[in-house]
Scaffold this active site. Sequence first.
Site, PDB file in Angstrom:
ATOM      1  N   HIS A 157      12.847  -2.706  -1.452  1.00 20.96           N
ATOM      2  CA  HIS A 157      12.155  -2.364  -2.071  1.00 20.96           C
ATOM      3  C   HIS A 157      12.641  -0.947  -2.695  1.00 20.96           C
ATOM      4  O   HIS A 157      13.504  -0.216  -1.692  1.00 20.96           O
ATOM      5  CB  HIS A 157      10.734  -1.553  -1.988  1.00 20.96           C
ATOM      6  N   SER A 176       3.541  -2.383 -11.719  1.00 20.97           N
ATOM      7  CA  SER A 176       2.198  -2.297 -12.848  1.00 20.97           C
ATOM      8  C   SER A 176       1.555  -3.462 -13.332  1.00 20.97           C
ATOM      9  O   SER A 176       0.673  -3.286 -14.301  1.00 20.97           O
ATOM     10  CB  SER A 176       2.355  -1.100 -13.943  1.00 20.97           C
ATOM     11  N   GLY A 201       4.725   2.051 -10.858  1.00 25.69           N
ATOM     12  CA  GLY A 201       3.886   3.073 -11.031  1.00 25.69           C
ATOM     13  C   GLY A 201       3.397   3.257 -12.305  1.00 25.69           C
ATOM     14  O   GLY A 201       3.416   5.267 -11.990  1.00 25.69           O
ATOM     15  N   GLU A 235      10.804  -6.133  -9.119  1.00 27.16           N
ATOM     16  CA  GLU A 235      10.385  -5.035  -9.753  1.00 27.16           C
ATOM     17  C   GLU A 235      11.076  -4.109 -10.338  1.00 27.16           C
ATOM     18  O   GLU A 235      12.005  -3.087  -9.780  1.00 27.16           O
ATOM     19  CB  GLU A 235       9.824  -4.215  -8.132  1.00 27.16           C
ATOM     20  N   GLY A 238       1.096  -2.525  -6.489  1.00 30.97           N
ATOM     21  CA  GLY A 238       1.342  -0.941  -5.483  1.00 30.97           C
ATOM     22  C   GLY A 238       0.010  -0.346  -5.765  1.00 30.97           C
ATOM     23  O   GLY A 238      -0.683  -0.734  -5.486  1.00 30.97           O
ATOM     24  N   GLY A 239      -0.146  -0.097  -6.844  1.00 31.66           N
ATOM     25  CA  GLY A 239      -1.301   0.931  -7.237  1.00 31.66           C
ATOM     26  C   GLY A 239      -2.662   0.303  -7.175  1.00 31.66           C
ATOM     27  O   GLY A 239      -3.964   0.453  -7.096  1.00 31.66           O
ATOM     28  N   TRP A 291       0.593  -1.130   0.028  1.00 32.33           N
ATOM     29  CA  TRP A 291      -0.482  -0.229   0.707  1.00 32.33           C
ATOM     30  C   TRP A 291       0.972   1.308  -0.019  1.00 32.33           C
ATOM     31  O   TRP A 291       0.109   2.565  -0.439  1.00 32.33           O
ATOM     32  CB  TRP A 291      -0.737   0.742   1.039  1.00 32.33           C
ATOM     33  N   LYS A 292       1.834   0.931   0.159  1.00 28.70           N
ATOM     34  CA  LYS A 292       3.325   2.335   0.302  1.00 28.70           C
ATOM     35  C   LYS A 292       2.462   3.648   1.323  1.00 28.70           C
ATOM     36  O   LYS A 292       1.861   2.785   2.350  1.00 28.70           O
ATOM     37  CB  LYS A 292       3.252   2.959  -1.036  1.00 28.70           C
TER      38      LYS A 292
HETATM   39  P1  13P Z   1       2.717  -0.465  -8.633  1.00 26.41           P
HETATM   40  O1  13P Z   1       1.737  -1.499  -9.163  1.00 26.41           O
HETATM   41  O2  13P Z   1       1.981   0.412  -8.333  1.00 26.41           O
HETATM   42  O3  13P Z   1       2.832  -0.119 -10.313  1.00 26.41           O
HETATM   43  O4  13P Z   1       3.749  -0.709  -7.500  1.00 26.41           O
HETATM   44  C1  13P Z   1       4.575  -1.871  -7.731  1.00 26.41           C
HETATM   45  C2  13P Z   1       5.714  -1.705  -6.764  1.00 26.41           C
HETATM   46  O5  13P Z   1       6.175  -1.165  -6.244  1.00 26.41           O
HETATM   47  C3  13P Z   1       5.258  -2.887  -5.894  1.00 26.41           C
HETATM   48  O6  13P Z   1       6.248  -3.201  -4.755  1.00 26.41           O
END
Ligand code: 13P
Length: 272
Positions: A95, A227, A188, A182, A248-249, A10-11
């Site tokens: 990360h 993504s 993102g 990643e 993430g998103g 979730w950052k």
């Molecule tokens: P996104 O899915 O938003 O690209 O982020 C990936 C991420 O950094 C998961 O740790």
Amino acid sequence: MRRPMISGNWKMYKNNQEAVRFVQDLVDKLGAVTGVDIVVCPSFTALSEVGEALEGSNIMLGAQDVFWTAEGAYTGEVSPHMLASAGVEYVIVGHSERRGRFGTWPADWPEELRSVFGDNDVTVNWKARAALEAGLTPIICCGETIDERRAGSTDAVVRDQINAAVEGITANDTHSLVFAYEPVWAIGTGEVCDADEANRVLGLIRALLRDRFGTVGDELRILYGGSVKPDNIEGLMQQSEIDGGLVGGASLETDKFVPLVEAAQRIRGEKT
Ligand code: 13P
């Protein structure tokens, strides 16, 4: 057969109220899913409340970072034992956003802030080992920047990051180790790494793990992150080496996260 995993990072999103409401909704919608490990990684402040909301469910709790000693005068840090006592089972380490390998950077932030969180190959290794010792499962991240990819050094960067991260970890300690590839340029940005290429890099990581840990290396899960969305998850999950996603998103919205878990269940179910 490696059990698929969809893990939401979730950052720095969702306050405690939003986080609890969100996981209550997830439990409603995903409560019947079997055969997939589902993990959510809220901010430190929401861990306990989210953990309570998840009690008795099939969704597990993860954290986004950890320090490497059990306790001490380290203002602002959180130890593996503290995470364990809050009900955490997984923790993301290394990360790219914490290693200072950001894909995008706000124009008005000075360059020296880029490494403000300070993670590097040594701290990532220490964090992973400390997490294992406390009974947590580290999700060890690696990935190249766009400049490194253009320079043809993707494989070398990933190899160096993985080798450094598992230094001193033996096959006996690996009962719970997860890796995530990643590519920084895919995080993102909406630009997902081609599924075949992601699978190739994961194959390289798999080979390293086999070299180091023997046949145990075949059982360790490797996720793809960058993504991941409902419209690309199927192609990713169909790849032989991709055991799931670090998301993430798309992990912040139920109508995006739920289809990811369902696709992982459906596709891996078809494979077995
Ligand atoms: P996104 O899915 O938003 O690209 O982020 C990936 C991420 O950094 C998961 O740790």
